[in-house]
Design a protein around this motif. Sequence first.
Motif, PDB file in Angstrom:
ATOM      1  N   TYR A   1       0.820  -1.211   0.000  1.00  0.00           N
ATOM      2  CA  TYR A   1       0.000   0.000   0.000  1.00  0.00           C
ATOM      3  C   TYR A   1       0.855   1.263   0.000  1.00  0.00           C
ATOM      4  N   ASP A   2       2.039   1.176   0.599  1.00  0.00           N
ATOM      5  CA  ASP A   2       2.967   2.314   0.540  1.00  0.00           C
ATOM      6  C   ASP A   2       3.338   2.633  -0.907  1.00  0.00           C
ATOM      7  N   SER A   3       3.453   1.590  -1.735  1.00  0.00           N
ATOM      8  CA  SER A   3       3.828   1.803  -3.139  1.00  0.00           C
ATOM      9  C   SER A   3       2.740   2.551  -3.899  1.00  0.00           C
ATOM     10  N   TYR A   4       1.505   2.535  -3.376  1.00  0.00           N
ATOM     11  CA  TYR A   4       0.396   3.280  -3.983  1.00  0.00           C
ATOM     12  C   TYR A   4       0.118   4.585  -3.235  1.00  0.00           C
ATOM     13  N   SER A   5       1.055   4.978  -2.377  1.00  0.00           N
ATOM     14  CA  SER A   5       0.952   6.235  -1.613  1.00  0.00           C
ATOM     15  C   SER A   5      -0.335   6.314  -0.804  1.00  0.00           C
ATOM     16  N   ILE A   6      -0.753   5.182  -0.232  1.00  0.00           N
ATOM     17  CA  ILE A   6      -1.970   5.152   0.572  1.00  0.00           C
ATOM     18  C   ILE A   6      -1.651   5.559   2.009  1.00  0.00           C
ATOM     19  N   SER A   7      -2.367   6.537   2.502  1.00  0.00           N
ATOM     20  CA  SER A   7      -2.159   7.040   3.859  1.00  0.00           C
ATOM     21  C   SER A   7      -2.588   6.008   4.897  1.00  0.00           C
ATOM     22  N   LYS A   8      -1.952   6.086   6.061  1.00  0.00           N
ATOM     23  CA  LYS A   8      -2.329   5.181   7.147  1.00  0.00           C
ATOM     24  C   LYS A   8      -3.371   5.829   8.082  1.00  0.00           C
ATOM     25  N   LYS A   9      -3.879   6.997   7.689  1.00  0.00           N
ATOM     26  CA  LYS A   9      -4.816   7.748   8.530  1.00  0.00           C
ATOM     27  C   LYS A   9      -6.041   6.932   8.904  1.00  0.00           C
ATOM     28  N   TYR A  10      -6.542   6.142   7.962  1.00  0.00           N
ATOM     29  CA  TYR A  10      -7.764   5.380   8.216  1.00  0.00           C
ATOM     30  C   TYR A  10      -7.513   3.871   8.256  1.00  0.00           C
ATOM     31  N   LEU A  11      -6.283   3.491   8.602  1.00  0.00           N
ATOM     32  CA  LEU A  11      -5.950   2.086   8.789  1.00  0.00           C
ATOM     33  C   LEU A  11      -5.812   1.804  10.280  1.00  0.00           C
ATOM     34  N   GLN A  12      -6.498   0.796  10.761  1.00  0.00           N
ATOM     35  CA  GLN A  12      -6.455   0.441  12.182  1.00  0.00           C
ATOM     36  C   GLN A  12      -5.889  -0.960  12.357  1.00  0.00           C
ATOM     37  N   GLY A  13      -4.973  -1.084  13.340  1.00  0.00           N
ATOM     38  CA  GLY A  13      -4.362  -2.373  13.607  1.00  0.00           C
ATOM     39  C   GLY A  13      -5.007  -3.114  14.756  1.00  0.00           C
ATOM     40  N   ASN A  14      -5.662  -2.374  15.630  1.00  0.00           N
ATOM     41  CA  ASN A  14      -6.346  -2.993  16.772  1.00  0.00           C
ATOM     42  C   ASN A  14      -7.849  -2.917  16.560  1.00  0.00           C
ATOM     43  N   TYR A  15      -8.489  -4.053  16.469  1.00  0.00           N
ATOM     44  CA  TYR A  15      -9.928  -4.079  16.217  1.00  0.00           C
ATOM     45  C   TYR A  15     -10.514  -5.405  16.695  1.00  0.00           C
ATOM     46  N   ASN A  16     -11.812  -5.402  16.885  1.00  0.00           N
ATOM     47  CA  ASN A  16     -12.563  -6.604  17.240  1.00  0.00           C
ATOM     48  C   ASN A  16     -13.377  -7.005  16.026  1.00  0.00           C
ATOM     49  N   ILE A  17     -13.097  -8.157  15.466  1.00  0.00           N
ATOM     50  CA  ILE A  17     -13.752  -8.579  14.237  1.00  0.00           C
ATOM     51  C   ILE A  17     -15.267  -8.669  14.386  1.00  0.00           C
ATOM     52  N   GLU A  18     -15.726  -8.853  15.616  1.00  0.00           N
ATOM     53  CA  GLU A  18     -17.175  -8.921  15.858  1.00  0.00           C
ATOM     54  C   GLU A  18     -17.845  -7.561  15.729  1.00  0.00           C
ATOM     55  N   GLU A  19     -17.073  -6.497  15.810  1.00  0.00           N
ATOM     56  CA  GLU A  19     -17.647  -5.152  15.875  1.00  0.00           C
ATOM     57  C   GLU A  19     -17.492  -4.360  14.585  1.00  0.00           C
ATOM     58  N   ILE A  20     -16.929  -4.966  13.548  1.00  0.00           N
ATOM     59  CA  ILE A  20     -16.716  -4.226  12.306  1.00  0.00           C
ATOM     60  C   ILE A  20     -17.487  -4.875  11.155  1.00  0.00           C
ATOM     61  N   ASP A  21     -17.829  -4.060  10.166  1.00  0.00           N
ATOM     62  CA  ASP A  21     -18.429  -4.562   8.931  1.00  0.00           C
ATOM     63  C   ASP A  21     -17.382  -4.525   7.838  1.00  0.00           C
ATOM     64  N   THR A  22     -17.340  -5.569   7.024  1.00  0.00           N
ATOM     65  CA  THR A  22     -16.357  -5.700   5.955  1.00  0.00           C
ATOM     66  C   THR A  22     -17.067  -5.709   4.611  1.00  0.00           C
ATOM     67  N   TYR A  23     -16.570  -4.880   3.692  1.00  0.00           N
ATOM     68  CA  TYR A  23     -17.180  -4.775   2.366  1.00  0.00           C
ATOM     69  C   TYR A  23     -16.320  -5.411   1.284  1.00  0.00           C
ATOM     70  N   LYS A  24     -15.032  -5.558   1.557  1.00  0.00           N
ATOM     71  CA  LYS A  24     -14.123  -6.213   0.629  1.00  0.00           C
ATOM     72  C   LYS A  24     -12.896  -6.661   1.403  1.00  0.00           C
ATOM     73  N   ILE A  25     -12.240  -7.689   0.927  1.00  0.00           N
ATOM     74  CA  ILE A  25     -11.034  -8.210   1.572  1.00  0.00           C
ATOM     75  C   ILE A  25      -9.922  -8.259   0.531  1.00  0.00           C
ATOM     76  N   GLU A  26      -8.732  -7.839   0.922  1.00  0.00           N
ATOM     77  CA  GLU A  26      -7.562  -8.028   0.075  1.00  0.00           C
ATOM     78  C   GLU A  26      -6.580  -8.929   0.812  1.00  0.00           C
ATOM     79  N   MET A  27      -5.916  -9.792   0.047  1.00  0.00           N
ATOM     80  CA  MET A  27      -5.005 -10.773   0.629  1.00  0.00           C
ATOM     81  C   MET A  27      -3.697 -10.811  -0.145  1.00  0.00           C
ATOM     82  N   SER A  28      -2.604 -10.993   0.577  1.00  0.00           N
ATOM     83  CA  SER A  28      -1.283 -11.082  -0.034  1.00  0.00           C
ATOM     84  C   SER A  28      -0.626 -12.380   0.410  1.00  0.00           C
ATOM     85  N   CYS A  29      -0.154 -13.162  -0.561  1.00  0.00           N
ATOM     86  CA  CYS A  29       0.371 -14.502  -0.273  1.00  0.00           C
ATOM     87  C   CYS A  29       1.894 -14.530  -0.331  1.00  0.00           C
ATOM     88  N   TYR A  30       2.458 -15.488   0.394  1.00  0.00           N
ATOM     89  CA  TYR A  30       3.906 -15.668   0.407  1.00  0.00           C
ATOM     90  C   TYR A  30       4.358 -16.840  -0.463  1.00  0.00           C
TER      91      TYR A  30
END
Length: 261
Positions: A124-153
Amino acid sequence: MKKAVFFDIDGTLMDCLNGITDITPRVKKAIRAVQAKGNYVFIATGRPYAFLNEATCNFGFDGFVLTNGSYVKVKEKCIYKESINKDFIKELVYNVEQHNIQYILQGETYSYIKDEYKKLHSFYDSYSISKKYLQGNYNIEEIDTYKIEMSCYDKQGIDYCLSLGRNSDYEIYSTEGDHFDLYSKTNSKASGILKVLDFLNIPLENSYAFGDGKNDIEMLSTVGCGIAMGNADDYVKSYARRVTDTVQNDGVALEIEKFIL
């Protein structure tokens, strides 16, 4: 009769990987000219709100079709939203963690990504995406998800992501070889656009869309006039009624100036 014009971001208004991280002055001027005639302009993107840069948010677009049509706003009013089934999200999160796959859950305003997911953060840094609206601490039960992105190793992770395409309710889309988007099949940029047109009472023949990627094909073939960017591949161009120049050559502005206006 008023018109509505919809713009993809990556590869259409911007080309972040090649240094165009904002809408160019000529394109801005052309879009504002569309609005000056009383018409509407919208962003239609696979991105969530958290991935929009400040310049895009503050430009003055009349609304946003976000996360591939699962969240739609006209001005400040949400006219449609449909989050992904929470039980499915929880099961998916468990499985991707077992496969050592990094992921981000994309919500209405915030998106949720673990701080330790360095590979995904770097992407996401390569696309100059700000971290302003990115949260690392959350409860999955309390959020709504509209899309998921995944990165594989590894291949095992890639094979798992590809297997998700066998689910009849969800679409899996590979933006790069090891990076995947997952979203509901009931929503698309096209379905979001149709909701906007219905809300504003604008006939389909007065709608236009600019795009370059495979996830733009449905909207390009649905609106009154789909316009493919010059940098799109031939397969995408085959679904458009018109083809303009590249992002680097202000393709959006050229087509607005000589055709839409």
